[in-house]
Design a protein around this motif. Structure first.
Motif, PDB file in Angstrom:
ATOM      1  N   ARG A  64      20.892  -8.921  53.580  1.00 53.03           N
ATOM      2  CA  ARG A  64      20.575  -8.541  51.749  1.00 53.03           C
ATOM      3  C   ARG A  64      21.712  -9.148  51.303  1.00 53.03           C
ATOM      4  NH1 ARG A  64      20.380  -2.100  52.158  1.00 53.03           N
ATOM      5  NH2 ARG A  64      22.086  -2.621  53.428  1.00 53.03           N
ATOM      6  N   ILE A  65      22.871  -9.228  51.972  1.00 54.40           N
ATOM      7  CA  ILE A  65      24.311  -9.932  51.331  1.00 54.40           C
ATOM      8  C   ILE A  65      23.972 -11.462  51.278  1.00 54.40           C
ATOM      9  CG2 ILE A  65      26.348 -10.439  51.332  1.00 54.40           C
ATOM     10  CD1 ILE A  65      25.929  -7.867  50.183  1.00 54.40           C
ATOM     11  N   THR A  66      23.468 -12.160  52.675  1.00 48.60           N
ATOM     12  CA  THR A  66      23.403 -13.491  52.755  1.00 48.60           C
ATOM     13  C   THR A  66      22.304 -13.959  51.805  1.00 48.60           C
ATOM     14  OG1 THR A  66      21.904 -12.890  54.638  1.00 48.60           O
ATOM     15  CG2 THR A  66      24.355 -13.371  55.178  1.00 48.60           C
ATOM     16  N   MET A  67      21.092 -13.200  51.812  1.00 43.35           N
ATOM     17  CA  MET A  67      20.382 -13.437  50.713  1.00 43.35           C
ATOM     18  C   MET A  67      20.703 -13.911  49.202  1.00 43.35           C
ATOM     19  SD  MET A  67      17.380 -14.605  52.384  1.00 43.35           S
ATOM     20  CE  MET A  67      16.308 -14.698  51.227  1.00 43.35           C
ATOM     21  N   ALA A  68      21.190 -12.706  48.837  1.00 38.11           N
ATOM     22  CA  ALA A  68      21.792 -12.732  47.454  1.00 38.11           C
ATOM     23  C   ALA A  68      22.869 -13.919  47.493  1.00 38.11           C
ATOM     24  CB  ALA A  68      22.699 -11.300  47.235  1.00 38.11           C
ATOM     25  N   ALA A  69      23.700 -14.154  48.367  1.00 39.03           N
ATOM     26  CA  ALA A  69      24.518 -15.273  48.172  1.00 39.03           C
ATOM     27  C   ALA A  69      23.936 -16.558  47.850  1.00 39.03           C
ATOM     28  CB  ALA A  69      25.567 -15.349  49.601  1.00 39.03           C
ATOM     29  N   LEU A  70      22.702 -16.860  48.655  1.00 36.17           N
ATOM     30  CA  LEU A  70      21.813 -17.968  48.447  1.00 36.17           C
ATOM     31  C   LEU A  70      21.300 -18.062  47.177  1.00 36.17           C
ATOM     32  CD1 LEU A  70      20.468 -20.429  49.833  1.00 36.17           C
ATOM     33  CD2 LEU A  70      18.499 -18.870  50.518  1.00 36.17           C
ATOM     34  N   ILE A  71      20.731 -17.003  46.650  1.00 34.54           N
ATOM     35  CA  ILE A  71      20.179 -16.983  45.404  1.00 34.54           C
ATOM     36  C   ILE A  71      21.376 -17.133  44.443  1.00 34.54           C
ATOM     37  CG2 ILE A  71      19.212 -15.367  43.489  1.00 34.54           C
ATOM     38  CD1 ILE A  71      17.744 -14.082  45.830  1.00 34.54           C
ATOM     39  N   LYS A 226      31.025 -17.917  39.326  1.00 36.19           N
ATOM     40  CA  LYS A 226      31.403 -16.429  38.930  1.00 36.19           C
ATOM     41  C   LYS A 226      30.564 -15.893  37.840  1.00 36.19           C
ATOM     42  CE  LYS A 226      35.371 -18.128  38.886  1.00 36.19           C
ATOM     43  NZ  LYS A 226      36.990 -18.183  38.642  1.00 36.19           N
ATOM     44  N   THR A 227      30.229 -16.749  36.924  1.00 39.27           N
ATOM     45  CA  THR A 227      29.129 -16.182  35.774  1.00 39.27           C
ATOM     46  C   THR A 227      28.083 -15.709  36.088  1.00 39.27           C
ATOM     47  OG1 THR A 227      30.688 -17.753  34.249  1.00 39.27           O
ATOM     48  CG2 THR A 227      28.597 -16.802  33.416  1.00 39.27           C
ATOM     49  N   THR A 228      27.500 -16.076  37.168  1.00 42.56           N
ATOM     50  CA  THR A 228      26.327 -15.613  37.718  1.00 42.56           C
ATOM     51  C   THR A 228      26.185 -14.224  37.829  1.00 42.56           C
ATOM     52  OG1 THR A 228      26.757 -16.249  40.016  1.00 42.56           O
ATOM     53  CG2 THR A 228      25.447 -17.774  38.784  1.00 42.56           C
ATOM     54  N   SER A 229      27.281 -13.460  37.851  1.00 41.94           N
ATOM     55  CA  SER A 229      27.395 -12.095  38.230  1.00 41.94           C
ATOM     56  C   SER A 229      26.865 -11.434  36.921  1.00 41.94           C
ATOM     57  CB  SER A 229      28.914 -11.598  38.291  1.00 41.94           C
ATOM     58  OG  SER A 229      29.867 -12.055  37.429  1.00 41.94           O
ATOM     59  N   LEU A 230      26.839 -11.939  35.726  1.00 34.50           N
ATOM     60  CA  LEU A 230      26.642 -11.547  34.307  1.00 34.50           C
ATOM     61  C   LEU A 230      24.900 -11.384  34.418  1.00 34.50           C
ATOM     62  CD1 LEU A 230      29.251 -13.116  32.132  1.00 34.50           C
ATOM     63  CD2 LEU A 230      29.320 -10.922  33.081  1.00 34.50           C
ATOM     64  N   PRO A 235      17.077  -8.430  32.788  1.00 33.32           N
ATOM     65  CA  PRO A 235      18.102  -8.227  33.911  1.00 33.32           C
ATOM     66  C   PRO A 235      17.351  -8.965  35.342  1.00 33.32           C
ATOM     67  CG  PRO A 235      16.517  -6.371  33.628  1.00 33.32           C
ATOM     68  CD  PRO A 235      16.108  -7.554  32.525  1.00 33.32           C
ATOM     69  N   PHE A 236      18.315  -9.576  35.869  1.00 36.78           N
ATOM     70  CA  PHE A 236      18.036 -10.103  37.191  1.00 36.78           C
ATOM     71  C   PHE A 236      19.066  -9.629  38.098  1.00 36.78           C
ATOM     72  CE2 PHE A 236      18.644 -13.452  40.500  1.00 36.78           C
ATOM     73  CZ  PHE A 236      17.176 -13.360  40.925  1.00 36.78           C
ATOM     74  N   THR A 237      18.488  -8.928  39.227  1.00 36.35           N
ATOM     75  CA  THR A 237      19.366  -7.990  40.134  1.00 36.35           C
ATOM     76  C   THR A 237      19.469  -8.500  41.683  1.00 36.35           C
ATOM     77  OG1 THR A 237      17.489  -6.652  40.735  1.00 36.35           O
ATOM     78  CG2 THR A 237      18.816  -6.078  38.934  1.00 36.35           C
ATOM     79  N   GLN A 238      19.107  -9.915  41.760  1.00 37.11           N
ATOM     80  CA  GLN A 238      19.184 -10.314  43.218  1.00 37.11           C
ATOM     81  C   GLN A 238      20.246 -11.132  43.667  1.00 37.11           C
ATOM     82  OE1 GLN A 238      16.736  -9.208  45.403  1.00 37.11           O
ATOM     83  NE2 GLN A 238      16.145  -8.098  43.887  1.00 37.11           N
ATOM     84  N   GLU A 239      21.173 -11.308  42.547  1.00 40.85           N
ATOM     85  CA  GLU A 239      22.314 -12.270  42.970  1.00 40.85           C
ATOM     86  C   GLU A 239      23.465 -11.279  43.511  1.00 40.85           C
ATOM     87  OE1 GLU A 239      25.547 -11.574  41.109  1.00 40.85           O
ATOM     88  OE2 GLU A 239      24.444 -10.098  40.140  1.00 40.85           O
ATOM     89  N   LEU A 240      24.549 -11.863  44.091  1.00 41.60           N
ATOM     90  CA  LEU A 240      25.380 -11.493  45.006  1.00 41.60           C
ATOM     91  C   LEU A 240      25.931 -10.175  44.356  1.00 41.60           C
ATOM     92  CD1 LEU A 240      26.927 -11.620  47.491  1.00 41.60           C
ATOM     93  CD2 LEU A 240      28.633 -13.271  46.532  1.00 41.60           C
ATOM     94  N   TYR A 241      26.565  -9.945  43.313  1.00 42.87           N
ATOM     95  CA  TYR A 241      27.392  -9.186  42.845  1.00 42.87           C
ATOM     96  C   TYR A 241      26.531  -7.716  42.581  1.00 42.87           C
ATOM     97  CZ  TYR A 241      29.759  -5.875  39.409  1.00 42.87           C
ATOM     98  OH  TYR A 241      30.207  -4.816  39.097  1.00 42.87           O
ATOM     99  N   SER A 262      33.596 -10.558  47.186  1.00 51.25           N
ATOM    100  CA  SER A 262      34.675 -11.362  46.753  1.00 51.25           C
ATOM    101  C   SER A 262      34.892 -12.495  47.805  1.00 51.25           C
ATOM    102  CB  SER A 262      36.173 -10.700  46.575  1.00 51.25           C
ATOM    103  OG  SER A 262      35.892  -9.455  45.474  1.00 51.25           O
ATOM    104  N   LEU A 263      34.554 -12.083  49.001  1.00 52.52           N
ATOM    105  CA  LEU A 263      34.761 -13.016  50.193  1.00 52.52           C
ATOM    106  C   LEU A 263      33.804 -14.173  50.160  1.00 52.52           C
ATOM    107  CD1 LEU A 263      35.413 -10.721  53.351  1.00 52.52           C
ATOM    108  CD2 LEU A 263      37.235 -12.219  52.357  1.00 52.52           C
ATOM    109  N   TRP A 264      32.606 -14.038  49.889  1.00 55.94           N
ATOM    110  CA  TRP A 264      31.441 -14.934  49.604  1.00 55.94           C
ATOM    111  C   TRP A 264      31.970 -15.756  48.469  1.00 55.94           C
ATOM    112  CZ3 TRP A 264      27.871 -16.492  52.802  1.00 55.94           C
ATOM    113  CH2 TRP A 264      27.564 -15.883  53.884  1.00 55.94           C
ATOM    114  N   TYR A 265      32.564 -15.168  47.213  1.00 57.22           N
ATOM    115  CA  TYR A 265      32.885 -15.847  46.185  1.00 57.22           C
ATOM    116  C   TYR A 265      33.920 -16.969  46.434  1.00 57.22           C
ATOM    117  CZ  TYR A 265      29.905 -13.532  42.991  1.00 57.22           C
ATOM    118  OH  TYR A 265      28.773 -13.026  42.061  1.00 57.22           O
ATOM    119  N   LEU A 266      34.795 -16.452  47.331  1.00 59.27           N
ATOM    120  CA  LEU A 266      35.971 -17.277  47.794  1.00 59.27           C
ATOM    121  C   LEU A 266      35.637 -18.270  48.580  1.00 59.27           C
ATOM    122  CD1 LEU A 266      38.642 -14.474  48.233  1.00 59.27           C
ATOM    123  CD2 LEU A 266      38.693 -16.144  46.593  1.00 59.27           C
TER     124      LEU A 266
END
Length: 323
Positions: A64-71, A226-230, A235-241, A262-266
């Motif tokens: 779920r995290i890796t798919m969210a990171a890809l999105i 980083k702005t994608t977290s907003l 609402p879109f709820t599939q991104e990483l944060y 945070s590790l994926w963002y870094l």
């Protein structure tokens, strides 16, 4: 009698200067203190139960995290492509002699730079409420066809549009600054050589302005990541944060999931910084720069003079042959 050798001009060679470095003991003291504090923080974080490092290792490569990171990467790439294209168009409109185009571009920049991106995303999320259908046709005439807004645009593309439009206002100013940094004589010389406007921009103006455009553009790409977290405002709820926050609400353990995000963002930010470095190096070819912090010694001056003579000697030889 002096036994110093003379050069071909009869002058004595310059004597190398002995450079003595200044001592800064307090700098070393502060550096040691900072390193000790950093080590203390790392050791404390490694043993503090609240961080729950086993949970971090469990979820860092969760599907779920890796798919969210890809999105998140898709949101960043698509939004920046749209922002760059629209930003170039707006920059050209700002530099146009047409007052209508200049006014429209200025109004766009004023609106999207003057309002928070979160507020803009909330408005874009209400697009289907404001415009239930998208009418396709000529203005002031009955529409040729109508499409339901919810069916034509899903939340992913609404988020991309919202991010791209906001970022385009900033990119237009970056591109405009880069275009204005090129001397006006370059464009006049290109016109005198018979180049069209498109050829002048592609071959003369843009290659020189890229040295000014790339560094802030790299910063904007990282900021967009980083702005994608907003986009949860759409609402879109599939991104990483947002995805990591949803998982933490199930496990009632938010801190490890925040560390995972945070590790994926870094990771993504580090990759983008490396790419930015090589792009800057690529477009800075042919430019020389002396490090302001490096001491200027007699040996360095001799090396620079030797390089200058080596560059001038072939030209001197050719001119002598012509004579």
């Amino acid at each position: 009698m002096s036994d110093s050798r003379t050069t071909g001009t009869g002058s004595a060679p310059p004597v190398p200067l002995k450079v003595v470095k200044l001592r800064h003991p307090w700098r070393n003291v502060f550096a040691v203190i900072i390193v000790l504090l950093l080590i203390a923080f790392v050791v404390d974080a490694a043993t503090r139960p609240a961080y729950d490092w086993p949970a971090v290792g469990k979820y860092v490569f969760d599907r779920r995290i890796t798919m969210a990171a890809l999105i998140t990467l898709q949101l960043t790439v698509y939004s920046m492509i749209g922002a760059i294209v629209l930003g170039v168009v707006l920059a050209i409109m700002r530099l146009s002699p047409n007052p209508v185009l200049k006014a429209i571009a200025w109004g766009f920049v004023w609106l999207f730079r003057g309002t928070p991106v979160y507020v803009q995303l909330v408005f874009w999320g209400l697009l289907a409420t404001i415009y239930p259908t998208l009418d396709i046709g000529l203005p002031f005439l009955p529409p040729i066809t109508q499409l339901p807004t919810d069916a034509a645009l899903n939340t992913f593309w609404i988020a991309v549009i919202g991010l791209a439009l906001n970022e385009a206002a900033y990119m237009s100013e970056i591109v405009r600054a880069g275009l204005l940094s090129v001397d006006r004589g370059q464009e006049e010389a290109s016109t005198a050589l018979g180049m069209s406007w498109a050829q002048t921009m592609r071959r003369v103006i843009l290659p020189q302005s890229m040295r000014i455009i790339i560094p802030p553009t790299g910063n904007e790409v990282i900021s967009m990541l980083k702005t994608t977290s907003l986009v949860t405002a759409v609402p879109f709820t599939q991104e990483l944060y947002t995805r990591s926050r949803d998982i933490s609400s199930e496990t009632f353990n938010p801190i490890p999931l925040l560390i995972v995000a945070s590790l994926w963002y870094l990771l993504f930010t580090s990759i983008l910084m490396v790419g930015q470095y090589f792009l800057e190096k690529r477009f800075a070819r042919g430019l020389t720069r002396i490090d302001a912090g490096a001491p200027v010694t007699t040996e360095a001056i001799q090396v620079q003079e030797a390089e200058a003579r080596a560059k001038q000697s072939p030209a001197d030889g050719e001119s002598g042959e012509r004579r």
